[in-house]
Design an enzyme around this catalytic site. Structure first.
Site, mmCIF file in Angstrom:
data_model
loop_
_atom_site.group_PDB
_atom_site.id
_atom_site.type_symbol
_atom_site.label_atom_id
_atom_site.label_comp_id
_atom_site.label_asym_id
_atom_site.label_seq_id
_atom_site.Cartn_x
_atom_site.Cartn_y
_atom_site.Cartn_z
ATOM 1 N N ASP A 38 0.814 -1.224 0.000
ATOM 2 C CA ASP A 38 0.000 0.000 0.000
ATOM 3 C C ASP A 38 0.843 1.267 0.000
ATOM 4 O O ASP A 38 0.307 2.370 0.070
ATOM 5 C CB ASP A 38 -0.954 0.000 1.201
ATOM 6 C CG ASP A 38 -0.221 0.055 2.536
ATOM 7 O OD1 ASP A 38 1.030 -0.082 2.538
ATOM 8 O OD2 ASP A 38 -0.886 0.239 3.571
ATOM 9 N N LYS A 193 15.804 42.637 -6.197
ATOM 10 C CA LYS A 193 14.630 42.147 -6.909
ATOM 11 C C LYS A 193 13.476 41.944 -5.946
ATOM 12 O O LYS A 193 13.652 41.950 -4.727
ATOM 13 C CB LYS A 193 14.954 40.831 -7.631
ATOM 14 C CG LYS A 193 15.389 39.668 -6.753
ATOM 15 C CD LYS A 193 15.546 38.415 -7.599
ATOM 16 C CE LYS A 193 16.056 37.241 -6.774
ATOM 17 N NZ LYS A 193 17.480 37.072 -6.844
ATOM 18 N N ARG A 195 9.985 39.353 -5.214
ATOM 19 C CA ARG A 195 9.492 38.005 -5.498
ATOM 20 C C ARG A 195 7.981 37.981 -5.257
ATOM 21 O O ARG A 195 7.530 37.816 -4.115
ATOM 22 C CB ARG A 195 10.215 37.000 -4.600
ATOM 23 C CG ARG A 195 9.957 35.548 -4.971
ATOM 24 C CD ARG A 195 10.676 34.613 -4.002
ATOM 25 N NE ARG A 195 12.109 34.689 -4.120
ATOM 26 C CZ ARG A 195 12.827 34.004 -5.000
ATOM 27 N NH1 ARG A 195 12.204 33.207 -5.861
ATOM 28 N NH2 ARG A 195 14.126 34.111 -5.037
ATOM 29 N N ASP A 219 24.461 31.106 -4.391
ATOM 30 C CA ASP A 219 23.201 30.900 -3.672
ATOM 31 C C ASP A 219 23.241 29.550 -2.967
ATOM 32 O O ASP A 219 24.129 28.729 -3.220
ATOM 33 C CB ASP A 219 22.023 30.961 -4.647
ATOM 34 C CG ASP A 219 20.733 31.439 -3.980
ATOM 35 O OD1 ASP A 219 20.709 31.533 -2.739
ATOM 36 O OD2 ASP A 219 19.763 31.713 -4.709
ATOM 37 N N THR A 224 13.869 25.593 -9.871
ATOM 38 C CA THR A 224 13.472 25.577 -11.285
ATOM 39 C C THR A 224 14.420 26.378 -12.168
ATOM 40 O O THR A 224 14.274 26.381 -13.389
ATOM 41 C CB THR A 224 12.050 26.146 -11.451
ATOM 42 O OG1 THR A 224 12.046 27.522 -11.020
ATOM 43 C CG2 THR A 224 11.042 25.362 -10.626
ATOM 44 N N ALA A 225 15.360 27.078 -11.561
ATOM 45 C CA ALA A 225 16.389 27.877 -12.241
ATOM 46 C C ALA A 225 15.838 29.131 -12.912
ATOM 47 O O ALA A 225 16.587 29.844 -13.592
ATOM 48 C CB ALA A 225 17.165 27.037 -13.264
ATOM 49 N N THR A 227 14.726 31.979 -11.454
ATOM 50 C CA THR A 227 15.321 33.158 -10.828
ATOM 51 C C THR A 227 16.799 33.266 -11.173
ATOM 52 O O THR A 227 17.298 34.342 -11.501
ATOM 53 C CB THR A 227 15.141 33.085 -9.299
ATOM 54 O OG1 THR A 227 13.743 33.030 -8.993
ATOM 55 C CG2 THR A 227 15.749 34.300 -8.621
#
Length: 311
Positions: A38, A193, A195, A219, A224-225, A227
């Site tokens: 399960d 910047k 967000r 960083d 997701t690359a 930024t």
């Protein structure tokens, strides 16, 4: 190494755990981590750990919830098997981005996960490049916080780059970027910047001189690359000659690889805290942090200073 030192791993990043064991000259602990029909996690520690100093290597990387549950269940199993001390080694701390109430009616998931790990029976935590340093305070047990910076510094120095400027992608990363720039004897710049929502950012300005220089975006993680690639385009528009990026944790989900391949970034350096799981790009260089983690494990086991690794 002392025979009382044992290193175990779940399914999140067994390759990293094996590298750590090779460095320490100890075998990887025997454990069965499977699933019932399960989907529930089925686990059994297959060797005696009574009275041992146990280190459990398990980044909470995608699929985050599965690997987090594996971590909690393994800690519980080790505690019930009478391990003397259980140190959870978390090269990548999932849910670390949710570290405060940035909007009304949102959770502080980083604190919740810390509570879960502590309640499961962990005695201490060894983490690397947490999203924000204050996550250490979310735990009511000792936390050793490592930085992948030495690994990136060695790689960058070997490239013999000229006119380097280290770039922080936001105000929150300035301290990290400043320390990095100091060790490279380089200048510092900051990207200003806003967000509007998760994984979306609008670059407003670049603070500092990047014209004609080799920019290194620094960083703690790349997801997701989107930024990161926008930051690189902004640096290019402000006159940067070459653009590199160094991020400790390469989540690289969704369209990340395609974005990187189309971006002005020459090379993205990431650590092996998260396995790439078949994803690849000629622009991505994976650097191993196994020796760094292994040395920290050795020092914790022998009651030596971990901070001396960064002196």
């Amino acid at each position: 190494m002392n025979e009382r030192l044992k290193v175990f791993s779940g399914n999140a990043n067994k390759e990293l755990a094996e590298e750590i064991c090779d460095y320490l000259h100890v075998p990887l602990g025997a454990a069965v981590v499977g699933r019932f029909s399960d989907g529930e996690i089925r686990l059994q520690i297959m060797q005696n750990v009574r009275g041992d100093d146990v280190f459990l290597v398990q980044p909470t990387c995608p699929p985050v919830n599965d690997h987090l549950m594996e971590l909690l269940i393994m800690v519980d199993a080790l505690a019930r098997a009478s391990a003397r001390r259980i140190t959870v080694v978390i090269p990548y701390y999932g849910y670390g981005r949710q570290d405060r109430k940035s909007e009304p009616r949102v959770p502080i998931s980083a604190k919740l996960v810390a509570n879960l790990i502590t309640s499961a029976g962990a005695d201490r935590v060894l983490a690397m490049d947490l999203h924000v340093g204050q996550i250490q305070g979310f735990f009511d047990i000792p936390v050793d916080h490592l930085y992948a910076m030495p690994v990136f510094l060695d790689h960058i120095r070997d490239k013999n780059l000229e006119d380097i400027v280290v770039v922080s992608p936001d105000a929150g990363g300035v301290e990290r970027a400043r320390a990095f720039a100091k060790r490279l004897d380089a200048d510092l710049a900051i990207i200003d910047k806003r967000r509007p929502r998760a994984n979306i950012a609008d670059v407003m300005n670049v603070i500092g001189d990047v014209k004609g220089k080799t920019a290194i975006l620094l960083d703690d993680m790349v997801d997701t690359a989107g930024t990161l690639c926008k930051d690189a385009e902004a640096l290019k528009s402000f006159g940067a000659k070459r653009i590199f990026a160094a991020t400790s944790h390469g989540v690289l989900s969704g369209p990340a690889m395609d974005r990187l391949n189309k971006s002005p970034i020459e090379e993205l350096m990431i650590s092996n805290s998260i396995p790439l799981m078949g994803k690849s790009s000629p622009k991505v260089t994976v650097l191993s942090v196994a020796p760094l983690l292994a040395e920290a494990i050795k020092r914790i086991h022998e009651d030596q200073s971990v901070s001396q690794l960064f002196v």
